[in-house]
Design a protein around this motif. Structure first.
Motif, PDB file in Angstrom:
ATOM      1  N   ARG A   4       1.001  -1.162   0.033  1.00 25.36           N
ATOM      2  CA  ARG A   4      -0.135   0.127   0.029  1.00 25.36           C
ATOM      3  C   ARG A   4       0.988   1.218   0.219  1.00 25.36           C
ATOM      4  O   ARG A   4       0.525   2.140  -0.456  1.00 25.36           O
ATOM      5  CB  ARG A   4      -0.995   0.008   1.241  1.00 25.36           C
ATOM      6  N   LYS A   5       2.122   1.207   0.580  1.00 24.45           N
ATOM      7  CA  LYS A   5       2.733   2.450   0.770  1.00 24.45           C
ATOM      8  C   LYS A   5       3.538   2.641  -0.563  1.00 24.45           C
ATOM      9  O   LYS A   5       3.448   3.896  -0.908  1.00 24.45           O
ATOM     10  CB  LYS A   5       4.053   2.240   1.562  1.00 24.45           C
ATOM     11  N   TYR A   6       3.882   1.759  -1.400  1.00 26.03           N
ATOM     12  CA  TYR A   6       4.313   1.882  -2.840  1.00 26.03           C
ATOM     13  C   TYR A   6       3.221   2.337  -3.600  1.00 26.03           C
ATOM     14  O   TYR A   6       3.376   3.256  -4.371  1.00 26.03           O
ATOM     15  CB  TYR A   6       5.002   0.592  -3.112  1.00 26.03           C
ATOM     16  N   ALA A   7       2.097   1.980  -3.447  1.00 27.74           N
ATOM     17  CA  ALA A   7       0.798   2.663  -4.264  1.00 27.74           C
ATOM     18  C   ALA A   7       0.613   3.854  -3.995  1.00 27.74           C
ATOM     19  O   ALA A   7       0.412   4.642  -4.912  1.00 27.74           O
ATOM     20  CB  ALA A   7      -0.369   1.648  -4.096  1.00 27.74           C
ATOM     21  N   GLU A   8       0.592   4.188  -2.734  1.00 23.31           N
ATOM     22  CA  GLU A   8       0.388   5.643  -2.310  1.00 23.31           C
ATOM     23  C   GLU A   8       1.465   6.461  -2.902  1.00 23.31           C
ATOM     24  O   GLU A   8       1.494   7.791  -3.240  1.00 23.31           O
ATOM     25  CB  GLU A   8       0.186   5.723  -0.915  1.00 23.31           C
ATOM     26  N   ALA A   9       2.900   6.042  -2.750  1.00 26.24           N
ATOM     27  CA  ALA A   9       4.005   6.626  -3.359  1.00 26.24           C
ATOM     28  C   ALA A   9       3.514   7.209  -4.790  1.00 26.24           C
ATOM     29  O   ALA A   9       4.309   8.211  -5.380  1.00 26.24           O
ATOM     30  CB  ALA A   9       5.333   6.139  -3.053  1.00 26.24           C
ATOM     31  N   LEU A  10       3.219   6.096  -5.376  1.00 23.45           N
ATOM     32  CA  LEU A  10       3.089   6.382  -6.850  1.00 23.45           C
ATOM     33  C   LEU A  10       1.970   7.404  -7.229  1.00 23.45           C
ATOM     34  O   LEU A  10       1.998   8.232  -8.087  1.00 23.45           O
ATOM     35  CB  LEU A  10       2.467   5.157  -7.718  1.00 23.45           C
ATOM     36  N   SER A  11       0.959   7.636  -6.235  1.00 19.49           N
ATOM     37  CA  SER A  11      -0.039   8.649  -6.542  1.00 19.49           C
ATOM     38  C   SER A  11       0.730   9.813  -6.135  1.00 19.49           C
ATOM     39  O   SER A  11       0.425  10.800  -6.879  1.00 19.49           O
ATOM     40  CB  SER A  11      -1.105   8.098  -5.414  1.00 19.49           C
ATOM     41  N   TYR A  12       1.522  10.086  -5.392  1.00 20.14           N
ATOM     42  CA  TYR A  12       2.382  11.422  -5.046  1.00 20.14           C
ATOM     43  C   TYR A  12       3.176  11.689  -6.447  1.00 20.14           C
ATOM     44  O   TYR A  12       3.084  12.855  -6.922  1.00 20.14           O
ATOM     45  CB  TYR A  12       3.199  11.306  -4.147  1.00 20.14           C
ATOM     46  N   VAL A  19      10.357  10.869  -4.909  1.00 19.68           N
ATOM     47  CA  VAL A  19      10.357  10.483  -3.568  1.00 19.68           C
ATOM     48  C   VAL A  19      11.903   9.796  -3.582  1.00 19.68           C
ATOM     49  O   VAL A  19      12.269   9.102  -4.589  1.00 19.68           O
ATOM     50  CB  VAL A  19       9.458   9.290  -3.378  1.00 19.68           C
ATOM     51  N   ILE A  20      12.555   9.890  -2.591  1.00 14.73           N
ATOM     52  CA  ILE A  20      13.758   9.281  -2.363  1.00 14.73           C
ATOM     53  C   ILE A  20      13.603   8.500  -0.846  1.00 14.73           C
ATOM     54  O   ILE A  20      12.959   9.009  -0.030  1.00 14.73           O
ATOM     55  CB  ILE A  20      15.067   9.839  -2.319  1.00 14.73           C
ATOM     56  N   HIS A  25      13.530   6.598   6.141  1.00 19.55           N
ATOM     57  CA  HIS A  25      12.821   7.815   5.870  1.00 19.55           C
ATOM     58  C   HIS A  25      12.332   7.848   4.341  1.00 19.55           C
ATOM     59  O   HIS A  25      13.285   7.621   3.534  1.00 19.55           O
ATOM     60  CB  HIS A  25      13.361   8.990   6.190  1.00 19.55           C
ATOM     61  N   LEU A  26      11.104   8.464   4.138  1.00 18.98           N
ATOM     62  CA  LEU A  26      10.833   8.680   2.660  1.00 18.98           C
ATOM     63  C   LEU A  26      10.660  10.265   2.628  1.00 18.98           C
ATOM     64  O   LEU A  26      10.072  11.067   3.576  1.00 18.98           O
ATOM     65  CB  LEU A  26       9.121   8.351   2.579  1.00 18.98           C
ATOM     66  N   VAL A  27      11.201  10.802   1.498  1.00 14.96           N
ATOM     67  CA  VAL A  27      11.496  12.392   1.391  1.00 14.96           C
ATOM     68  C   VAL A  27      10.690  12.623   0.118  1.00 14.96           C
ATOM     69  O   VAL A  27      11.143  12.202  -0.934  1.00 14.96           O
ATOM     70  CB  VAL A  27      13.236  12.795   1.190  1.00 14.96           C
ATOM     71  N   PHE A  28       9.654  13.463   0.267  1.00 10.58           N
ATOM     72  CA  PHE A  28       8.904  13.853  -0.962  1.00 10.58           C
ATOM     73  C   PHE A  28       9.408  15.280  -1.397  1.00 10.58           C
ATOM     74  O   PHE A  28       9.453  16.273  -0.472  1.00 10.58           O
ATOM     75  CB  PHE A  28       7.314  13.945  -0.584  1.00 10.58           C
ATOM     76  N   TYR A  29       9.621  15.635  -2.454  1.00 14.10           N
ATOM     77  CA  TYR A  29      10.085  16.900  -3.025  1.00 14.10           C
ATOM     78  C   TYR A  29       9.792  17.149  -4.314  1.00 14.10           C
ATOM     79  O   TYR A  29       9.243  16.164  -5.056  1.00 14.10           O
ATOM     80  CB  TYR A  29      11.564  16.696  -2.606  1.00 14.10           C
ATOM     81  N   TYR A  50       1.479   6.798   6.042  1.00 14.92           N
ATOM     82  CA  TYR A  50       1.516   8.292   6.018  1.00 14.92           C
ATOM     83  C   TYR A  50       0.223   8.888   4.902  1.00 14.92           C
ATOM     84  O   TYR A  50       0.221   9.927   4.463  1.00 14.92           O
ATOM     85  CB  TYR A  50       2.620   8.618   5.148  1.00 14.92           C
ATOM     86  N   ARG A  51      -0.729   8.095   4.803  1.00 13.92           N
ATOM     87  CA  ARG A  51      -1.734   8.486   3.794  1.00 13.92           C
ATOM     88  C   ARG A  51      -2.611   9.540   4.690  1.00 13.92           C
ATOM     89  O   ARG A  51      -2.786   9.463   5.961  1.00 13.92           O
ATOM     90  CB  ARG A  51      -2.737   7.207   3.779  1.00 13.92           C
ATOM     91  N   ASN A  52      -3.038  10.623   4.022  1.00 17.59           N
ATOM     92  CA  ASN A  52      -3.926  11.691   4.407  1.00 17.59           C
ATOM     93  C   ASN A  52      -3.224  12.553   5.304  1.00 17.59           C
ATOM     94  O   ASN A  52      -3.827  12.747   6.653  1.00 17.59           O
ATOM     95  CB  ASN A  52      -5.254  11.263   4.865  1.00 17.59           C
ATOM     96  N   ARG A  53      -1.912  12.617   5.391  1.00 17.27           N
ATOM     97  CA  ARG A  53      -1.186  13.451   6.398  1.00 17.27           C
ATOM     98  C   ARG A  53      -1.349  14.839   6.312  1.00 17.27           C
ATOM     99  O   ARG A  53      -0.395  15.611   6.665  1.00 17.27           O
ATOM    100  CB  ARG A  53       0.351  12.955   6.488  1.00 17.27           C
ATOM    101  N   THR A  54      -1.930  15.504   5.192  1.00 12.94           N
ATOM    102  CA  THR A  54      -2.066  16.783   5.160  1.00 12.94           C
ATOM    103  C   THR A  54      -2.903  17.630   6.054  1.00 12.94           C
ATOM    104  O   THR A  54      -3.736  16.983   6.919  1.00 12.94           O
ATOM    105  CB  THR A  54      -2.842  17.378   3.858  1.00 12.94           C
TER     106      THR A  54
END
Length: 54
Positions: A4-12, A19-20, A25-29, A50-54
């Motif tokens: 699921r984390k991989y799928a969510e990273a793809l949505s980002y 993502v690195i 840690h996952l770093v979104f930039y 980390y889903r819906n962390r906004t």
């Protein structure tokens, strides 16, 4: 099978984020090509959801 984390990273990624993985840690930039800068949006613990962390 994708996690699921991989799928969510793809949505980002579809939203233009990159993502690195740094240790646990996952770093979104995003990269600003005009200014030649990198904008870091969030650094999260890769072991947690980390889903819906906004």
């Amino acid at each position: 099978m994708y996690t699921r984390k991989y799928a969510e990273a793809l949505s980002y990624k579809k939203q233009g984020y990159r993502v690195i993985i740094v240790e646990i840690h996952l770093v979104f930039y995003k990269i600003n090509q005009e200014d030649k800068t990198i904008i870091t949006y969030v650094i999260i613990d890769g072991r947690r959801e980390y889903r819906n962390r906004t």
